[in-house]
Design an enzyme around this catalytic site. Structure first.
Site: not given
Length: 244
Positions: A19, A42, A94, A112, A134-135, A155
């Site tokens: 972050h 994600h 995030s 997500e 699916d990201g 991520d």
């Protein structure tokens, strides 16, 4: 992968590492007047309570944000804001961090797949462009976006061993085939098995900037460190040399 709950790790040293870097990049990107597009593969739930049962069970926040000096960091402003709005034990994921730093002219797209995390994220950021999918595919489908300047954060949970190579291949394919001008940053854990080497091998042709930190999480029983790899960083943004 649908068993993963980031609430157990929120505010830990790896989270703070990610972050702090993300806030630095976003501060540099938003310093320019042109609009930008921000995406995540994600996203998680976007907002966490460090007094929750999940956080207290692992104690990672006590070894991360509780010990971190954020003086002079852009992330300090986001942390102060989220706690002003949600209480002293709040911690931004995030998506919340990005939403707090982006401007009216910017676009944000969040992916997500986990049903509970997706539902919580929709509650935390109502009105945001959030897809339960699916990201990797979600970002690919939207790329190249409009506006074309922007950033992607990768991520994953890395619960599946093959995801190290998958994350690296996605990053390489996105930049080479879809969105070459994007700033792309991927986070990875450093574990004894060393599987992050597979990710770094995949993206080596992109000449990424690598930033790794070491820590003694849970007395050596957890992660050994945290890593970030980034391509197309804004001018002047320093993620630092590898320290592992």
């Amino acid at each position: 992968m649908l068993s993963y709950q980031h609430a157990y790790h929120a505010g830990g040293p790896a989270d703070v590492h990610k972050h702090v870097a993300l806030a630095r990049v976003l501060r540099a990107l938003t310093a320019k007047p042109r609009p930008l597009t921000y995406m995540e593969t994600h996203s998680g739930r976007g907002l966490y309570d460090l007094a929750s049962a999940e956080s207290r069970k692992t104690g990672e926040a006590a070894e991360g944000i509780a010990l971190t000096d954020l003086a002079g960091e852009p992330f300090a402003e986001t942390l102060e804001l989220v706690r002003d709005l949600n209480g002293p034990t709040a911690y931004p994921g995030s998506p919340w961090l990005a939403a707090s730093m982006l401007r009216d002219q910017d676009q944000m797209h969040l992916m997500e797949l986990h049903p509970a995390e997706h539902a919580a994220l929709c509650d935390v950021l109502p009105g945001a462009a959030i897809q339960r999918c699916d990201g990797y595919q979600g970002v690919m489908d939207l790329s190249p976006p409009e506006p074309r300047a922007g950033m992607v954060l990768i991520d994953p949970s890395y619960e599946v061993k093959t995801e190290y190579a998958q994350a690296g291949a996605f990053m390489r394919n996105l930049l080479r085939r879809k969105w070459p001008e994007a700033c792309v940053m991927v986070w990875y854990p450093i574990l004894r098995a060393g599987r992050h080497a597979e990710l770094l091998e995949e993206i080596a042709p992109l000449n990424p900037v690598i930033h790794e930190i070491a820590f003694d999480l849970k007395g050596g029983a957890g992660m050994l460190g945290s890593g970030l790899a980034a391509v197309n960083l804004p001018a002047g943004v320093e993620l630092g040399p590898a320290t592992v």
